[in-house]
Design a protein around this motif. Structure first.
Motif, PDB file in Angstrom:
ATOM      1  N   ILE A  12       0.216  -1.446  -0.205  1.00  0.00           N
ATOM      2  CA  ILE A  12       0.231   0.169   0.224  1.00  0.00           C
ATOM      3  C   ILE A  12       1.059   0.920   0.034  1.00  0.00           C
ATOM      4  O   ILE A  12       2.146   1.083   0.585  1.00  0.00           O
ATOM      5  CB  ILE A  12      -0.912  -0.073   0.930  1.00  0.00           C
ATOM      6  N   ALA A  13       0.456   1.883  -0.693  1.00  0.00           N
ATOM      7  CA  ALA A  13       1.400   3.353  -0.860  1.00  0.00           C
ATOM      8  C   ALA A  13       1.458   4.216   1.048  1.00  0.00           C
ATOM      9  O   ALA A  13       0.430   3.917   0.962  1.00  0.00           O
ATOM     10  CB  ALA A  13       0.745   3.986  -2.271  1.00  0.00           C
ATOM     11  N   PRO A  14       2.912   4.551   0.916  1.00  0.00           N
ATOM     12  CA  PRO A  14       3.035   5.238   2.148  1.00  0.00           C
ATOM     13  C   PRO A  14       1.832   6.312   2.307  1.00  0.00           C
ATOM     14  O   PRO A  14       1.700   6.648   3.704  1.00  0.00           O
ATOM     15  CB  PRO A  14       3.914   5.767   2.445  1.00  0.00           C
ATOM     16  N   GLN A  15       1.572   7.053   1.392  1.00  0.00           N
ATOM     17  CA  GLN A  15       1.012   8.205   1.770  1.00  0.00           C
ATOM     18  C   GLN A  15      -0.266   8.131   2.401  1.00  0.00           C
ATOM     19  O   GLN A  15      -1.581   8.194   3.160  1.00  0.00           O
ATOM     20  CB  GLN A  15       0.323   9.085   0.427  1.00  0.00           C
ATOM     21  N   ARG A  16      -1.203   6.417   2.281  1.00  0.00           N
ATOM     22  CA  ARG A  16      -2.137   6.516   3.160  1.00  0.00           C
ATOM     23  C   ARG A  16      -1.940   5.670   4.003  1.00  0.00           C
ATOM     24  O   ARG A  16      -3.066   5.163   5.319  1.00  0.00           O
ATOM     25  CB  ARG A  16      -3.151   5.038   2.549  1.00  0.00           C
ATOM     26  N   THR A  19      -4.023   7.116   7.134  1.00  0.00           N
ATOM     27  CA  THR A  19      -5.836   6.460   7.162  1.00  0.00           C
ATOM     28  C   THR A  19      -5.821   4.983   7.918  1.00  0.00           C
ATOM     29  O   THR A  19      -6.657   4.765   8.127  1.00  0.00           O
ATOM     30  CB  THR A  19      -6.340   6.693   5.491  1.00  0.00           C
ATOM     31  N   LEU A  20      -5.224   4.736   7.268  1.00  0.00           N
ATOM     32  CA  LEU A  20      -5.253   2.833   7.906  1.00  0.00           C
ATOM     33  C   LEU A  20      -5.490   3.355   9.689  1.00  0.00           C
ATOM     34  O   LEU A  20      -5.131   2.538  10.488  1.00  0.00           O
ATOM     35  CB  LEU A  20      -4.071   2.348   7.260  1.00  0.00           C
ATOM     36  N   ILE A 110      -5.434  11.561  -1.734  1.00  0.00           N
ATOM     37  CA  ILE A 110      -5.690  10.909  -0.075  1.00  0.00           C
ATOM     38  C   ILE A 110      -6.743  11.285   0.331  1.00  0.00           C
ATOM     39  O   ILE A 110      -7.221  12.713  -0.411  1.00  0.00           O
ATOM     40  CB  ILE A 110      -4.524  11.116   0.516  1.00  0.00           C
ATOM     41  N   VAL A 111      -6.943  11.352   1.512  1.00  0.00           N
ATOM     42  CA  VAL A 111      -7.779  12.643   2.515  1.00  0.00           C
ATOM     43  C   VAL A 111      -6.865  12.338   3.693  1.00  0.00           C
ATOM     44  O   VAL A 111      -6.259  12.064   4.465  1.00  0.00           O
ATOM     45  CB  VAL A 111      -9.086  11.648   3.311  1.00  0.00           C
ATOM     46  N   LEU A 112      -7.011  13.776   3.669  1.00  0.00           N
ATOM     47  CA  LEU A 112      -6.320  14.425   5.137  1.00  0.00           C
ATOM     48  C   LEU A 112      -7.442  15.738   5.634  1.00  0.00           C
ATOM     49  O   LEU A 112      -8.166  15.881   5.428  1.00  0.00           O
ATOM     50  CB  LEU A 112      -4.683  15.294   4.437  1.00  0.00           C
ATOM     51  N   TRP A 156       5.884   1.367   9.327  1.00  0.00           N
ATOM     52  CA  TRP A 156       3.960   0.481  10.544  1.00  0.00           C
ATOM     53  C   TRP A 156       4.579   0.818  12.193  1.00  0.00           C
ATOM     54  O   TRP A 156       3.300   1.537  12.301  1.00  0.00           O
ATOM     55  CB  TRP A 156       3.897  -0.630   9.880  1.00  0.00           C
ATOM     56  N   PRO A 157       5.198  -0.495  12.564  1.00  0.00           N
ATOM     57  CA  PRO A 157       4.413  -0.319  13.856  1.00  0.00           C
ATOM     58  C   PRO A 157       5.346   1.173  14.637  1.00  0.00           C
ATOM     59  O   PRO A 157       4.667   1.490  15.544  1.00  0.00           O
ATOM     60  CB  PRO A 157       5.873  -1.276  14.210  1.00  0.00           C
ATOM     61  N   VAL A 158       5.989   1.769  14.150  1.00  0.00           N
ATOM     62  CA  VAL A 158       6.611   3.108  14.890  1.00  0.00           C
ATOM     63  C   VAL A 158       5.880   4.095  14.577  1.00  0.00           C
ATOM     64  O   VAL A 158       5.093   4.729  15.451  1.00  0.00           O
ATOM     65  CB  VAL A 158       8.246   3.533  14.177  1.00  0.00           C
ATOM     66  N   GLY A 159       5.050   4.121  13.244  1.00  0.00           N
ATOM     67  CA  GLY A 159       4.398   5.110  12.911  1.00  0.00           C
ATOM     68  C   GLY A 159       2.933   5.123  13.744  1.00  0.00           C
ATOM     69  O   GLY A 159       2.258   5.944  14.272  1.00  0.00           O
ATOM     70  N   GLY A 160       2.825   3.404  14.524  1.00  0.00           N
ATOM     71  CA  GLY A 160       1.511   3.645  14.613  1.00  0.00           C
ATOM     72  C   GLY A 160       1.392   3.924  16.414  1.00  0.00           C
ATOM     73  O   GLY A 160       0.507   4.210  17.027  1.00  0.00           O
ATOM     74  N   TRP A 161       2.536   3.575  17.076  1.00  0.00           N
ATOM     75  CA  TRP A 161       3.107   4.826  18.239  1.00  0.00           C
ATOM     76  C   TRP A 161       2.692   5.553  17.977  1.00  0.00           C
ATOM     77  O   TRP A 161       2.255   5.921  19.032  1.00  0.00           O
ATOM     78  CB  TRP A 161       4.033   3.534  18.664  1.00  0.00           C
ATOM     79  N   LEU A 162       3.708   6.816  17.716  1.00  0.00           N
ATOM     80  CA  LEU A 162       3.658   7.857  17.146  1.00  0.00           C
ATOM     81  C   LEU A 162       2.144   8.339  16.942  1.00  0.00           C
ATOM     82  O   LEU A 162       1.326   9.182  18.195  1.00  0.00           O
ATOM     83  CB  LEU A 162       4.501   8.115  16.461  1.00  0.00           C
ATOM     84  N   PHE A 163       1.039   7.561  16.459  1.00  0.00           N
ATOM     85  CA  PHE A 163      -0.534   8.083  16.314  1.00  0.00           C
ATOM     86  C   PHE A 163      -0.862   7.483  17.397  1.00  0.00           C
ATOM     87  O   PHE A 163      -1.630   8.836  17.267  1.00  0.00           O
ATOM     88  CB  PHE A 163      -0.997   6.874  14.740  1.00  0.00           C
ATOM     89  N   ARG A 164      -0.770   6.647  17.951  1.00  0.00           N
ATOM     90  CA  ARG A 164      -1.462   6.923  19.354  1.00  0.00           C
ATOM     91  C   ARG A 164      -1.645   7.637  20.171  1.00  0.00           C
ATOM     92  O   ARG A 164      -2.468   8.148  20.961  1.00  0.00           O
ATOM     93  CB  ARG A 164      -1.815   5.284  20.002  1.00  0.00           C
ATOM     94  N   LEU A 165       0.015   7.978  20.434  1.00  0.00           N
ATOM     95  CA  LEU A 165       0.145   8.941  20.890  1.00  0.00           C
ATOM     96  C   LEU A 165       0.367  10.123  20.904  1.00  0.00           C
ATOM     97  O   LEU A 165      -0.251  10.605  22.102  1.00  0.00           O
ATOM     98  CB  LEU A 165       1.958   8.655  21.326  1.00  0.00           C
ATOM     99  N   GLY A 166      -0.174  10.404  19.871  1.00  0.00           N
ATOM    100  CA  GLY A 166      -0.847  11.632  19.862  1.00  0.00           C
ATOM    101  C   GLY A 166      -2.271  12.118  19.683  1.00  0.00           C
ATOM    102  O   GLY A 166      -2.919  12.760  20.284  1.00  0.00           O
ATOM    103  N   VAL A 167      -2.894  10.967  19.384  1.00  0.00           N
ATOM    104  CA  VAL A 167      -4.845  11.156  19.429  1.00  0.00           C
ATOM    105  C   VAL A 167      -5.197  10.177  20.900  1.00  0.00           C
ATOM    106  O   VAL A 167      -6.448  10.692  20.861  1.00  0.00           O
ATOM    107  CB  VAL A 167      -5.669  10.220  18.453  1.00  0.00           C
ATOM    108  N   ARG A 168      -4.401   8.998  21.983  1.00  0.00           N
ATOM    109  CA  ARG A 168      -5.399   8.346  22.464  1.00  0.00           C
ATOM    110  C   ARG A 168      -5.323   9.432  23.653  1.00  0.00           C
ATOM    111  O   ARG A 168      -6.599   9.479  24.406  1.00  0.00           O
ATOM    112  CB  ARG A 168      -4.440   7.735  22.765  1.00  0.00           C
ATOM    113  N   PRO A 169      -4.399  10.498  24.335  1.00  0.00           N
ATOM    114  CA  PRO A 169      -4.737  11.202  25.535  1.00  0.00           C
ATOM    115  C   PRO A 169      -6.082  11.997  25.183  1.00  0.00           C
ATOM    116  O   PRO A 169      -5.458  12.631  24.071  1.00  0.00           O
ATOM    117  CB  PRO A 169      -3.082  11.754  25.489  1.00  0.00           C
ATOM    118  N   LEU A 170      -6.783  11.790  26.014  1.00  0.00           N
ATOM    119  CA  LEU A 170      -8.009  12.470  26.811  1.00  0.00           C
ATOM    120  C   LEU A 170      -7.672  14.493  26.404  1.00  0.00           C
ATOM    121  O   LEU A 170      -8.427  14.748  25.516  1.00  0.00           O
ATOM    122  CB  LEU A 170      -9.223  12.056  27.702  1.00  0.00           C
ATOM    123  N   SER A 171      -6.858  14.320  26.593  1.00  0.00           N
ATOM    124  CA  SER A 171      -5.938  15.463  27.078  1.00  0.00           C
ATOM    125  C   SER A 171      -5.601  16.555  26.254  1.00  0.00           C
ATOM    126  O   SER A 171      -5.829  17.726  25.604  1.00  0.00           O
ATOM    127  CB  SER A 171      -4.479  15.828  28.321  1.00  0.00           C
TER     128      SER A 171
END
Length: 276
Positions: A12-16, A19-20, A110-112, A156-171
């Motif tokens: 899959i294209a890295p630009q997506r 979204t995943l 893509i969708v941003l 992919w694994p590093v990006g997933g960790w970074l994404f979760r770090l940015g969006v999961r905390p309610l603050s």
């Protein structure tokens, strides 16, 4: 690589990747869908007046303006949830709207998304200016999309960790996800659609088209728009979501040229309809 039937198979294209990561993150969402039809006559008149003055005003800007003021009166819906066994809910003082953008990055369509903050205090013209800034800008160089570009480059694994770090905390959720989301296909021949934007309230906008309506017992023709509201049942129930949808509908149908005061009260019609 080619499959047995001649299909071309590739990674899959890295630009997506963003979204995943987003779709993986919202799997816990419990969506329920509501919809209504909005008479856009008042909004269309204001947009025509703006064009005569040489100003732009999109349907999206009116929806963001109206929704932010409705949600400011519904703090239960201007919220986010996290956790399974011991869930916690955050209710936010600011109303931040997430919008989606159809972009091409590195040859990939893509969708941003981007978040517009404090919309409950933002004037219509400023909302439109911010929309145009993101719509017309190049996400390959804009600083607002530096985090997304980083996700495209990381494994992919590093990006997933970074994404979760940015969006999961309610603050952080209100700043990274928004407190509500609006996605629009009104520029296409799409009457309506439902979407899950990762926020407690997500609005889907269809096209504005001339359709028959009943006024004073007679059939007339008016510009109408299908408005879909998706809500997260973990945070609010149907009655609250229905009140939000009714408030947005009433605000759009009774829209007047916005006051210069950011704390101007909502139209009386919108308030009375919400109270029913």
């Amino acid at each position: 690589m080619s499959g047995a039937n001649g299909a071309r198979i590739s990674r899959i294209a890295p630009q997506r990747r963003h979204t995943l990561q987003f779709l993986r993150e919202i799997r816990a969402f419990s969506p329920v869908f509501l919809d209504t039809e909005v008479d856009m006559s008042a909004v269309q008149r204001l947009r025509a007046d703006a064009r005569e003055r040489g100003e732009r005003s999109s349907v999206l800007s009116y929806v963001l303006y109206a929704t932010a003021r409705v949600l400011a009166r519904h703090p239960q819906a201007n919220a986010a949830i996290r956790g399974g066994g011991r869930p916690r809910v955050a209710r936010y003082p600011s109303v931040n709207g997430k919008i989606t953008l159809d972009k091409t990055v590195g040859g990939e369509r893509i969708v941003l998304s981007t978040v517009l903050a404090d919309l409950q205090h933002t004037e219509l013209a400023e909302i439109q200016r911010q929309i145009e800034h993101h719509r017309d800008g190049d996400p390959q160089v804009m600083p607002e999309y530096a985090g997304t570009r980083l996700l495209h480059r990381l494994p992919w694994p590093v990006g997933g960790w970074l994404f979760r770090l940015g969006v999961r905390p309610l603050s952080r959720r209100a700043a990274t996800f928004g407190t509500f989301a609006v996605t629009s296909l009104s520029h296409r021949p799409v009457d309506g659609f439902a979407s899950v934007g990762g926020t407690t309230i997500t609005l889907g906008l269809g096209q504005v088209a001339e359709r028959p309506v009943v006024r004073d017992g007679r059939v007339a023709v008016a510009p109408t728009m299908r408005l879909t509201l998706t809500f997260d049942h973990r945070v609010i129930d149907g009655a609250e979501a229905a009140d939000v949808l009714a408030g947005i509908k009433a605000a759009l149908e009774t829209f007047e040229r916005p006051s210069t005061r950011p704390d101007a009260p909502a139209p009386a019609a919108a308030q009375s309809q919400e109270a029913r």
